[in-house]
Design an enzyme around this catalytic site. Structure first.
Site, short mmCIF file in Angstrom:
data_model
loop_
_atom_site.label_atom_id
_atom_site.label_comp_id
_atom_site.label_asym_id
_atom_site.label_seq_id
_atom_site.Cartn_x
_atom_site.Cartn_y
_atom_site.Cartn_z
N LYS A 22 0.72 -1.19 -0.06
CA LYS A 22 -0.08 0.02 -0.16
C LYS A 22 1.03 1.23 -0.02
CE LYS A 22 -1.66 1.68 3.92
NZ LYS A 22 -1.42 3.00 4.17
N ASN A 23 1.74 1.33 1.06
CA ASN A 23 2.61 2.56 1.03
C ASN A 23 3.72 2.74 0.00
OD1 ASN A 23 1.06 3.05 3.39
ND2 ASN A 23 2.48 2.58 4.78
N ARG A 96 -5.21 10.73 3.89
CA ARG A 96 -4.38 12.02 3.93
C ARG A 96 -3.29 11.89 2.96
NH1 ARG A 96 -3.21 13.71 8.11
NH2 ARG A 96 -1.09 14.23 7.69
N CYS A 120 -5.61 13.12 12.31
CA CYS A 120 -5.94 11.44 12.18
C CYS A 120 -5.89 11.03 13.34
CB CYS A 120 -4.73 11.11 11.11
SG CYS A 120 -4.41 9.50 11.42
N ARG A 125 -0.13 14.99 12.63
CA ARG A 125 0.40 14.80 11.37
C ARG A 125 0.54 15.91 10.43
NH1 ARG A 125 -1.62 8.94 9.17
NH2 ARG A 125 0.07 8.95 8.11
N PRO A 126 1.32 16.88 10.65
CA PRO A 126 1.29 18.14 10.01
C PRO A 126 1.98 17.63 8.71
CG PRO A 126 2.77 18.17 11.44
CD PRO A 126 1.99 16.87 11.94
N ILE A 127 1.82 18.86 7.85
CA ILE A 127 2.73 18.56 6.37
C ILE A 127 3.64 19.64 6.22
CG2 ILE A 127 0.94 17.07 5.45
CD1 ILE A 127 0.10 19.94 3.89
N ASP A 128 4.24 20.34 7.27
CA ASP A 128 5.25 21.58 7.31
C ASP A 128 6.45 21.15 6.54
OD1 ASP A 128 7.05 21.10 9.98
OD2 ASP A 128 5.37 19.82 9.50
N GLN A 129 7.06 19.81 6.45
CA GLN A 129 8.29 19.46 6.06
C GLN A 129 7.88 19.36 4.46
OE1 GLN A 129 11.16 19.26 7.77
NE2 GLN A 129 9.78 20.31 9.37
N ASP A 308 4.31 0.91 12.31
CA ASP A 308 3.22 0.20 11.41
C ASP A 308 2.99 -1.44 12.20
OD1 ASP A 308 3.25 2.07 8.41
OD2 ASP A 308 2.58 2.65 10.35
N ILE A 330 6.93 7.45 17.31
CA ILE A 330 6.39 8.17 15.78
C ILE A 330 5.54 9.00 15.82
CG2 ILE A 330 6.32 7.79 13.27
CD1 ILE A 330 9.14 7.22 14.27
N ARG A 400 -8.66 -0.45 4.52
CA ARG A 400 -7.94 0.58 3.98
C ARG A 400 -6.33 0.05 3.69
NH1 ARG A 400 -7.94 6.33 6.62
NH2 ARG A 400 -6.31 6.26 4.93
C1 EPZ Z 1 4.14 7.03 6.26
O1 EPZ Z 1 3.09 8.10 6.98
C2 EPZ Z 1 3.23 5.71 6.17
N1 EPZ Z 1 1.91 6.12 5.36
C3 EPZ Z 1 2.46 5.49 7.49
O2 EPZ Z 1 1.83 4.04 7.47
C4 EPZ Z 1 3.63 5.21 8.55
O3 EPZ Z 1 3.01 5.18 9.87
C5 EPZ Z 1 4.55 6.58 8.47
O4 EPZ Z 1 4.89 6.91 7.17
C6 EPZ Z 1 5.65 6.29 9.37
O5 EPZ Z 1 6.37 5.06 8.88
C7 EPZ Z 1 2.29 6.41 3.84
O6 EPZ Z 1 3.16 5.87 3.42
C8 EPZ Z 1 1.29 6.39 2.89
P1 EPZ Z 1 5.79 10.45 8.55
P2 EPZ Z 1 3.67 9.80 6.64
O7 EPZ Z 1 5.61 11.72 7.61
O8 EPZ Z 1 4.58 10.07 5.66
C9 EPZ Z 1 5.86 14.28 11.71
C10 EPZ Z 1 -0.24 2.89 7.79
O9 EPZ Z 1 -0.44 2.26 8.69
N2 EPZ Z 1 5.79 14.98 10.74
O10 EPZ Z 1 7.06 9.65 8.29
O11 EPZ Z 1 2.56 10.44 6.94
C11 EPZ Z 1 4.55 13.46 11.96
O12 EPZ Z 1 3.60 13.89 12.59
C12 EPZ Z 1 0.41 4.37 7.51
O13 EPZ Z 1 0.14 2.20 6.62
C13 EPZ Z 1 5.96 16.32 10.80
O14 EPZ Z 1 5.97 16.99 11.90
O15 EPZ Z 1 4.44 9.63 8.33
C14 EPZ Z 1 5.28 11.98 12.59
O16 EPZ Z 1 5.00 12.21 13.87
C15 EPZ Z 1 0.04 5.13 9.06
N3 EPZ Z 1 5.92 17.08 9.71
C16 EPZ Z 1 6.53 11.80 11.99
O17 EPZ Z 1 6.86 13.08 11.45
C17 EPZ Z 1 5.68 16.59 8.33
O18 EPZ Z 1 5.49 17.61 7.59
C18 EPZ Z 1 6.65 10.83 11.10
O19 EPZ Z 1 5.58 10.84 9.82
C19 EPZ Z 1 5.59 15.48 8.21
C20 EPZ Z 1 5.64 14.74 9.27
#
Ligand code: EPZ
Length: 423
Positions: A22-23, A96, A120, A125-129, A308, A330, A400
């Protein structure tokens, strides 16, 4: 709405196949936006989230569909001429990961309007990065009416240093940088196998991505990219979940297509708990021990222990001998499965982002409710061990990310079925 009903106590035996990841599928489907023409992806899991990504692509004016019959694992995406580079709130709010269209759209079409994903169940889960990275490549970013508006006549190569390691953030910026003018260096990147797989697809399309899988990725921008035909790698989290199913049921199962090199941290913990894990027939076999030992788990970014798989390992620890300390580093709210595991008789205490699990002799079946994707898997795993009947409701969470999990478990001997929930 469906629920899953199962009776525990049967050791699982036999072979089961892992579906596509999926990911990996979600960013890879979005990457089709980078090329004119028809792109073909095979081994695409039939999941609710994949359906949503195809719908997002169609709302923009792409042809995006899953084929049928013998090719039912294949999706084709055709892009000819201009599209409407917009991902609406109604779709993004359901998934998302739709944010993954942002990078490819601004890179290829010079503009994008994508709904902000919002919170969520497992965290803010912000997208600032993601936005920081696109700005570093010269994109102009505005947040208006709940939407991200990104614009750039031509993205330019640059330095991107992520403050936190983010999987989809790394993927989004990669998909933007491949069409930027000049060189981009990305530091503190996510190293997940899905990031590497996306780089593999982008390079097949004609991109110049180096270092994916490490924390520094370097990209030389190119003028244009070509459509490709690619088979998506197996899902390591589904594979891990099936290995735990064998362990918790006291069984012996071969998980076909599971790749050991993607599951090192999970294999280590299963071996530490007493399981015998062997590579066999292009997959992994898990043979459960007479009694499981408790182990401690700390979730970190890849190649550390994946968040996960935290809920699934917690289910296993509820019936292991001893006490297990599980730290979730995480996501700030990823213990929603704990109160439901309590209903099955588990002994778990939460202290901040740490859970202390005291192994109990046995679990007993009950009605429980899924709260998020991996929580739903952990409840089904616990139900495989629990005495009596367990009913897991709200399994739309499960759908999902797992392709017909109950059918796969039934194929291994589990007494499990999906039923319509009465209104
Ligand atoms: C991916 O989510 C996966 N989803 C998630 O899988 C997985 O849990 C996660 O990576 C961690 O391995 C997909 O690939 C579609 P992150 P993602 O950005 O990219 C913080 C599942 O069960 N952060 O790596 O959204 C964030 O809040 C799902 O299949 C910021 O602060 O996760 C978190 O604490 C759930 N700012 C940490 O970083 C940002 O701009 C890691 O999140 C982005 C993230």
């Amino acid at each position: 709405m469906d629920k899953i009903v199962l009776k525990g106590g049967t050791p699982l035996h036999g072979e089961v196949e892992v579906s596509g990841a999926k990911n990996a599928a979600l960013p890879i489907l979005a990457s089709a936006l980078l090329a004119e023409g028809t792109t073909t992806f095979r081994n695409v899991p039939d999941l609710a989230d994949v359906k949503t990504m195809l719908a997002v692509l169609r709302t923009m004016g792409c042809e995006a569909e899953r084929l049928t019959g013998k090719k039912a694992d294949t999706c084709e995406i055709s892009i000819t001429g201009d599209i409407t580079p917009e991902a609406p709130y109604d779709l993004v709010k359901t998934m998302r990961a739709s944010i993954l269209v942002l990078g490819p759209l601004v890179a290829r079409f010079g503009r994008a309007r994508v709904s902000m994903p919002g919170g969520c169940a497992i965290g803010a889960r912000p997208i600032d990065q993601h936005l920081k990275g696109l700005k570093a490549l010269g994109a102009e970013i505005h947040l208006t009416e709940g939407y991200v508006e990104a614009r750039a006549k031509q993205l330019k190569g640059g330095m991107v240093n992520f403050d936190v390691i983010t999987v989809t953030g790394t993927e989004n910026v990669m998909m933007a940088a491949v069409l930027a003018k000049g060189r981009t260096v990305m530091e503190n990147c996510a190293r997940e196998p899905e990031v590497e797989e996306l780089a593999r697809v982008l390079n097949k399309m004609g991109a110049k991505v180096e270092g994916a899988g490490s924390s520094v990725i370097t990209i030389e921008g190119v003028e244009s990219l070509n459509p490709v035909d690619h088979a998506i790698l197996p899902d390591r989290i589904e594979a891990g979940t099936l290995l735990v199913a064998a362990a918790i049921s006291g069984g012996n199962v071969l998980v076909k297509h599971a790749r050991p090199e993607h599951l090192d941290a999970v294999i280590d913990k299963l071996r530490e708990s007493g399981c015998t894990i062997t590579a066999e027939g292009g997959g992994l076999r898990c043979k459960a021990p007479r009694s499981l030992k408790s182990v401690n788990i700390t979730t970190t970014e890849h190649p550390g222990f994946p968040t996960d798989m935290q809920a699934q390992l917690m289910a296993l620890m509820t019936v292991s001998h001893g006490t297990s300390v599980i730290s979730e580093n995480i996501f700030e709210n990823r213990f929603m499965h704990v109160p439901e595991l309590h209903r099955l008789g588990a002994d778990i205490t939460i202290q901040g982002h740490t859970a202390v699990v005291k192994g109990v002799k046995g679990l007993s079946g009950a009605q429980v409710m899924a709260t998020d994707l991996r929580a739903s898997a952990s409840l089904i795993l616990a139900g495989l061990r629990a005495e009596g009947q367990t009913e897991v409701s709200r399994v739309y969470h499960l759908d999902r990310g797992y392709e017909r999990l109950e059918r796969k478990l039934r194929g291994l001997g589990a007494d499990i079925r999906r039923v319509k929930e009465r209104a």
